[in-house]
Design an enzyme around this catalytic site. Structure first.
Site, PDB file in Angstrom:
ATOM      1  CB  VAL A  25      16.354  15.979 127.782  1.00  0.00           C
ATOM      2  CG1 VAL A  25      16.471  15.446 129.202  1.00  0.00           C
ATOM      3  CG2 VAL A  25      15.039  16.734 127.594  1.00  0.00           C
ATOM      4  CB  VAL A  51      13.408  13.404 124.691  1.00  0.00           C
ATOM      5  CG1 VAL A  51      14.582  13.664 123.766  1.00  0.00           C
ATOM      6  CG2 VAL A  51      13.927  13.052 126.070  1.00  0.00           C
ATOM      7  CG  LEU A 421      -3.952  14.263 120.148  1.00  0.00           C
ATOM      8  CD1 LEU A 421      -4.735  13.163 120.857  1.00  0.00           C
ATOM      9  CD2 LEU A 421      -4.728  15.570 120.164  1.00  0.00           C
ATOM     10  CG  LEU A 476     -10.286  12.146 122.944  1.00  0.00           C
ATOM     11  CD1 LEU A 476     -10.534  12.174 124.438  1.00  0.00           C
ATOM     12  CD2 LEU A 476      -9.790  10.762 122.547  1.00  0.00           C
ATOM     13  CB  ILE A 479     -12.129  10.511 118.462  1.00  0.00           C
ATOM     14  CG1 ILE A 479     -10.664  10.901 118.211  1.00  0.00           C
ATOM     15  CG2 ILE A 479     -12.295   9.000 118.352  1.00  0.00           C
ATOM     16  CD1 ILE A 479     -10.214  10.740 116.765  1.00  0.00           C
TER      17      ILE A 479
END
Length: 593
Positions: A25, A51, A421, A476, A479
């Protein structure tokens, strides 16, 4: 001597080191470098939407093909800090990427200039080297050293920070006189290999544990040759999956607390000797060391000397590049075979395959909402042995590793140790850029998918096709499963009633509309009979439109995937196991009762 800006010299060196693709970028502090990139030509640039996404694209690009080095580029300040996660995941998995950042002018580095941060200091713990170049004449040497470091020893990332005035300064640099530095790799000697094979010969039930270092060294064929010469079964680690095809008679299955096969753990527990090559004894592979090491001897071969003895002390440690070591292993094994002194391992190898046929998890369920196991069963049917899978973390990745099949090195591209993630979409774009005609299939849970979902637009803009399987339980999941130990189910639900898509019920985000809004194609599946047709349609759409195609599978909200808390001999099988052949119709071997 030719004169050019330091930025132009840097671009010329990238090309001389074999770089022809970059992800990034632009921004004010890195614009001189971008000007040089445009003027020089020869490097295709992919504009990321974030980025961090650029850094993961660079990782995927490197991981897809031996010899690749992905390059990510960003401006000063937050661009560099955004790419730290990519650098961390790269160094954790021994992946060479080059991160180039812009910086404030040298004279203002310590004056709190706009978007000026000491990115070199921030990046040092997660790189092999991180340097802010203060003298323009040093730029060629810093870039030359960067490629030497990335390729030498244990591979890894490097960051180069370029103040804007350094980029703009003219220097003497002759590209014709440039030469890459020789790569350093430690190499085993014959005495070490003979001692290792002597220990193997003394054993009755040996295994080879093949890690990602074998793939990094482009030595998978050598490892398979050595295994076939000696008849010793192979346990691939998660990062080494694909070194030995899943359907090979010497593939003993994966071992571990999570991404493991039932037969893999049982085969390991039956062994009495382990030769580890290019692996790091990761804790989710070993589990508790008392169980893992009890009753067996170990030899450890690794390119990084400080890895040997780091987790536990082997009987013999050999600091060596995997390819150099395996060349000698093959040579010595051939000599012993010719002399007729290699032990016959056929009965032991056959027993590992018997376990493979007997110890299977069930995948065939007709439930609605879908059980995730059925998704992976249909993926096995749809995608075949030429598929490159890309994924990062979560129950989706764990279940995928337990149930999918991989047949070639670099066909399971997984962010192993860091597991951020959001990694999967940009990494898949990087892999697809490196292998534009290959079959790339990404796998995400809904939370991983949402973390960097904007990068789908990169695939649409730059026509980078791949299929993304999204398993959505609006949770999730990993978790939530871990929270069972605390008797809570807290802050892990993603459910809500979407006022714009009431047909989704509580599943919340309309991923199909979002994907289509980002210029991609998407299909939603709610019943098991729809999975295979959706995967087939996705392949056709990706080929026709040359964009990412999302297949969203609506799962049951709660599924507990097989895993252990501490030891590989105590894996909790939450779901019913395969007791009939039709329970696991795409298993590597038909179920033998």
């Amino acid at each position: 001597m030719p004169r050019m800006t330091a930025a132009r010299a840097a671009v010329e060196i990238l090309k001389l080191e074999g770089v022809d693709v970059a992800f990034g970028v632009p921004g004010a502090a890195i614009n001189p470098f971008y000007a040089a990139l445009k003027a020089s030509g020869g490097i295709r640039h992919t504009l990321a939407r974030h980025v961090e996404g650029a850094s993961h694209m660079a990782e995927g690009y490197t991981r897809a093909k031996a010899g690749n080095i992905g390059v990510c580029i960003g401006t000063s300040g937050p661009a560099g800090t955004d790419m730290i996660t990519g650098l961390y995941s790269a160094i954790a998995d021994s992946v060479p990427i080059l991160c180039i950042t812009g910086q404030a002018p040298v004279a203002r580095l310590h004056k709190e200039d706009f978007q000026a941060v000491d990115i070199a200091s921030i990046a040092k713990p997660v790189t092999k080297a991180a340097t802010t170049v203060l003298e323009a004449a040093q730029v060629p040497g810093v870039f030359q050293q960067a490629f030497h470091l990335m390729r030498s020893g244990r591979p890894g990332p490097v960051l180069i920070d370029l103040p804007i005035d350094v980029q703009l300064t003219e220097i003497d640099f002759d590209p014709e006189a440039y030469q890459p530095l020789p790569v350093y790799k430690p190499t085993a000697n014959r005495i070490q290999i003979e001692k290792a094979i002597a220990l193997l010969q003394e054993s009755e039930r040996p295994l080879i544990v093949a890690g990602g270092g074998v793939i990094n060294a482009d030595a998978s064929e050598l490892l398979l040759e050595f295994a076939e010469l000696t008849g010793v079964p192979v346990v691939p680690t998660l990062m080494g999956w694909g070194i030995v095809p899943d359907d090979h008679e010497l593939n003993a299955g994966m071992v571990g607390l999570q991404t493991s096969h039932r037969y893999g753990n049982e085969n390991f527990l039956a062994s009495d000797f382990v030769l580890g090559i290019g692996n790091r004894w990761a804790n989710r592979h070993t589990g508790g060391l008392d169980v893992y090491t009890a009753g067996r001897k170990f030899v450890h071969v690794d390119v990084e000397p400080t890895q040997i003895g780091k987790i536990f002390a082997p009987e013999l440690g050999i600091a060596s590049d995997a390819k150099a070591a395996l060349e000698l292993f093959v040579q010595v094994a051939k000599e012993l075979k010719f002399a007729g002194t290699l032990k016959d391992r056929s009965a032991w190898a056959a027993s590992t395959q018997e376990r493979k046929a007997q110890l299977q998890r069930r995948t065939h369920f007709d439930n609605v909402p879908l059980k995730p196991q059925r998704v992976y069963e249909e993926m096995n049917r749809a995608f075949g042995p030429e598929t490159r899978y890309v994924t990062t973390i979560g129950l989706s990745q764990i279940a995928g590793a337990q149930m999918l099949h991989v047949y070639k090195p670099r066909h399971w591209i997984n962010c192993g140790q860091a597991g951020p993630l959001g990694w999967t979409i940009p990494a898949a774009l990087g892999v697809a850029t490196a292998d534009p005609e290959g079959r790339i299939v990404a796998l995400s849970g809904d939370y991983d998918f949402q973390f960097m979902i904007e990068e789908l637009a990169v695939g649409a803009q730059h026509r980078i096709p791949y299929v993304h399987v999204l398993v959505n339980n609006s949770y999730l999941g990993l978790i939530r499963q871990a929270q069972r130990n605390f008797d809570i189910d807290f802050q892990v639900k993603l459910e809500f009633e979407n006022i714009n898509a009431p047909e989704l019920g509580v599943y919340g985000v309309d991923h199909v509309k979002v994907a289509e809004g980002l210029g991609c194609k998407a299909i939603r599946v709610t019943e098991p009979e729809g999975l295979l047709p959706a995967f087939e349609e996705a392949k056709k759409l990706a080929a026709e439109f040359r964009v990412p195609v999302v297949v969203e599978a609506i799962l049951e909200r709660v599924t507990n995937i097989s895993m252990a808390a501490a030891d590989i001999d105590k894996v909790n099988e939450f779901e019913e196991l395969a007791t009939l052949p039709e329970h696991a119709p795409t298993a590597i071997k038909p179920l033998a009762l």
